[in-house]
Design a protein around this motif. Sequence first.
Motif, PDB file in Angstrom:
ATOM      1  N   UNK A 162       0.822  -1.209   0.000  1.00 39.92           N
ATOM      2  CA  UNK A 162       0.000   0.000   0.000  1.00 39.92           C
ATOM      3  C   UNK A 162       0.859   1.263   0.000  1.00 39.92           C
ATOM      4  N   UNK A 163       1.961   1.240   0.750  1.00 38.36           N
ATOM      5  CA  UNK A 163       2.840   2.414   0.780  1.00 38.36           C
ATOM      6  C   UNK A 163       3.394   2.705  -0.609  1.00 38.36           C
ATOM      7  N   UNK A 164       3.784   1.668  -1.336  1.00 34.48           N
ATOM      8  CA  UNK A 164       4.288   1.853  -2.697  1.00 34.48           C
ATOM      9  C   UNK A 164       3.196   2.403  -3.611  1.00 34.48           C
ATOM     10  N   UNK A 165       1.973   1.898  -3.476  1.00 39.72           N
ATOM     11  CA  UNK A 165       0.863   2.376  -4.306  1.00 39.72           C
ATOM     12  C   UNK A 165       0.556   3.845  -4.006  1.00 39.72           C
ATOM     13  N   UNK A 166       0.539   4.208  -2.741  1.00 40.56           N
ATOM     14  CA  UNK A 166       0.230   5.582  -2.353  1.00 40.56           C
ATOM     15  C   UNK A 166       1.289   6.543  -2.888  1.00 40.56           C
ATOM     16  N   UNK A 167       2.537   6.157  -2.795  1.00 39.76           N
ATOM     17  CA  UNK A 167       3.615   7.044  -3.229  1.00 39.76           C
ATOM     18  C   UNK A 167       3.678   7.219  -4.746  1.00 39.76           C
ATOM     19  N   UNK A 168       2.880   6.448  -5.488  1.00 40.38           N
ATOM     20  CA  UNK A 168       2.748   6.658  -6.932  1.00 40.38           C
ATOM     21  C   UNK A 168       1.757   7.774  -7.255  1.00 40.38           C
ATOM     22  N   UNK A 169       0.895   8.104  -6.292  1.00 40.42           N
ATOM     23  CA  UNK A 169      -0.139   9.118  -6.522  1.00 40.42           C
ATOM     24  C   UNK A 169       0.490  10.499  -6.334  1.00 40.42           C
ATOM     25  N   UNK A 170       0.422  11.362  -7.339  1.00 40.23           N
ATOM     26  CA  UNK A 170       1.186  12.615  -7.309  1.00 40.23           C
ATOM     27  C   UNK A 170       1.018  13.474  -6.061  1.00 40.23           C
ATOM     28  N   UNK A 171      -0.174  13.585  -5.525  1.00 43.27           N
ATOM     29  CA  UNK A 171      -0.398  14.515  -4.420  1.00 43.27           C
ATOM     30  C   UNK A 171      -0.512  13.834  -3.058  1.00 43.27           C
ATOM     31  N   UNK A 172      -0.141  12.566  -3.001  1.00 41.58           N
ATOM     32  CA  UNK A 172      -0.135  11.847  -1.735  1.00 41.58           C
ATOM     33  C   UNK A 172       1.259  11.305  -1.461  1.00 41.58           C
ATOM     34  N   UNK A 173       1.569  11.134  -0.186  1.00 38.78           N
ATOM     35  CA  UNK A 173       2.851  10.519   0.168  1.00 38.78           C
ATOM     36  C   UNK A 173       2.730   9.886   1.540  1.00 38.78           C
ATOM     37  N   UNK A 174       3.621   8.937   1.784  1.00 39.72           N
ATOM     38  CA  UNK A 174       3.653   8.262   3.073  1.00 39.72           C
ATOM     39  C   UNK A 174       5.098   7.854   3.345  1.00 39.72           C
TER      40      UNK A 174
END
Length: 386
Positions: A299-311
């Motif tokens: 999930x962390x890898x998927x989220x960090x692919x989204x331009x305006x989200x990060x974890x």
Amino acid sequence: MNRFVAKKYQVDHGTAMGASDVKAKAFDDVINLSLGDPDLTTSEIIIDKAFEDARAGHTRYTDFRGDPELRAEIAKYYKEEYGMDVADQEIFVSTSACEGMFLALQAILDDGDEVILQGPYFTPYLQQVELAGGVPVELLSYEEEDFQVNVGRLESLITERTKALVINTPCNPTGSCLSLENMGKIAEAAEKYDLVVIADDIYTAFSYENPFVPFASLPGMRERAITLNSFSKNFTMTGWRVGNIIAHPDIIRTIQEINENVVFTAPSVSQRAAIYALRHRGEVVPPVVEEYRKRMFFAAEEINKIPKLSVIYPPKGTFYLFINIKATGLSSAEAADRILEEAHVLMLPGSAFGKSGEGYLRAALTVETDKLKEAFDRIWAMEIMK
């Protein structure tokens, strides 16, 4: 408001967690990442053994401090896992760690005593402090500091009324883990200012980077530490409602007296289940931890692919991700509402966890990886995320 409701409850104390049940029913296809209720069923080993005991007659009240057999297993667990010698008189079996926090605060606080909460903090802490007559004070922490406790900031909050500090590592909601060095500095401050430290240790198995170390095991901390533990997360036993408290015998005696006027004893069948959870932890816990670890990294890898989200990557602990949504320009409440309305994914706004949580969303990874991928694909497709 009905006139018979106590004045202290006539103020709206509703929380994002409490509202999540209603929001989860807003759409037929909601992917619910709101509550930290593991989706895995309790191991059959635990269930079968507990119900064998129920049929054998373990259906009555137990000793007031908990089933002696369970207390012995808890002491054995701390000795085997952490090298800690815990006396029987230091152990109390509670009806969950949440009730354990309530009992601990009731036992140590006088009206007006201040309790510092390591923020972002588990939502119920604030009102539990208030119910015990205390005054909650948030200690801000920041992603840029890896959500560690800044001891200088901690000391700036301490007054003559400060009684206790609450820490939670691995942390709900951030997933962060306090370093051993940071805990040592907290211990020094606790000794310097004569503070009680309440350590909410319910995610001990979910420490991915370094082995978990109990705060109470640090030099000089046994006398001033109250340790809360639970079987809910490590053993996926949320519905059994059983946990334990480790503290000085005087505090345990006080907790017992309070609890006799609340629930008397924890459920006997649940306590039997807890015995078998501890005895079989070597075979029960590792598959659970590995499943949630896999989800966390995915999930962390998927989220960090989204331009305006990060974890933060790699994830440190728990099965929660604290998602930075500041680049969207939305508040955490606005972002949570927009994502629910447009993507049909339910997460909790970070503001539900105190001031430190503004600008974040908490995702509880309590669905399988295919559903997690679908959830973050839906979010990525939102116009505001591009």
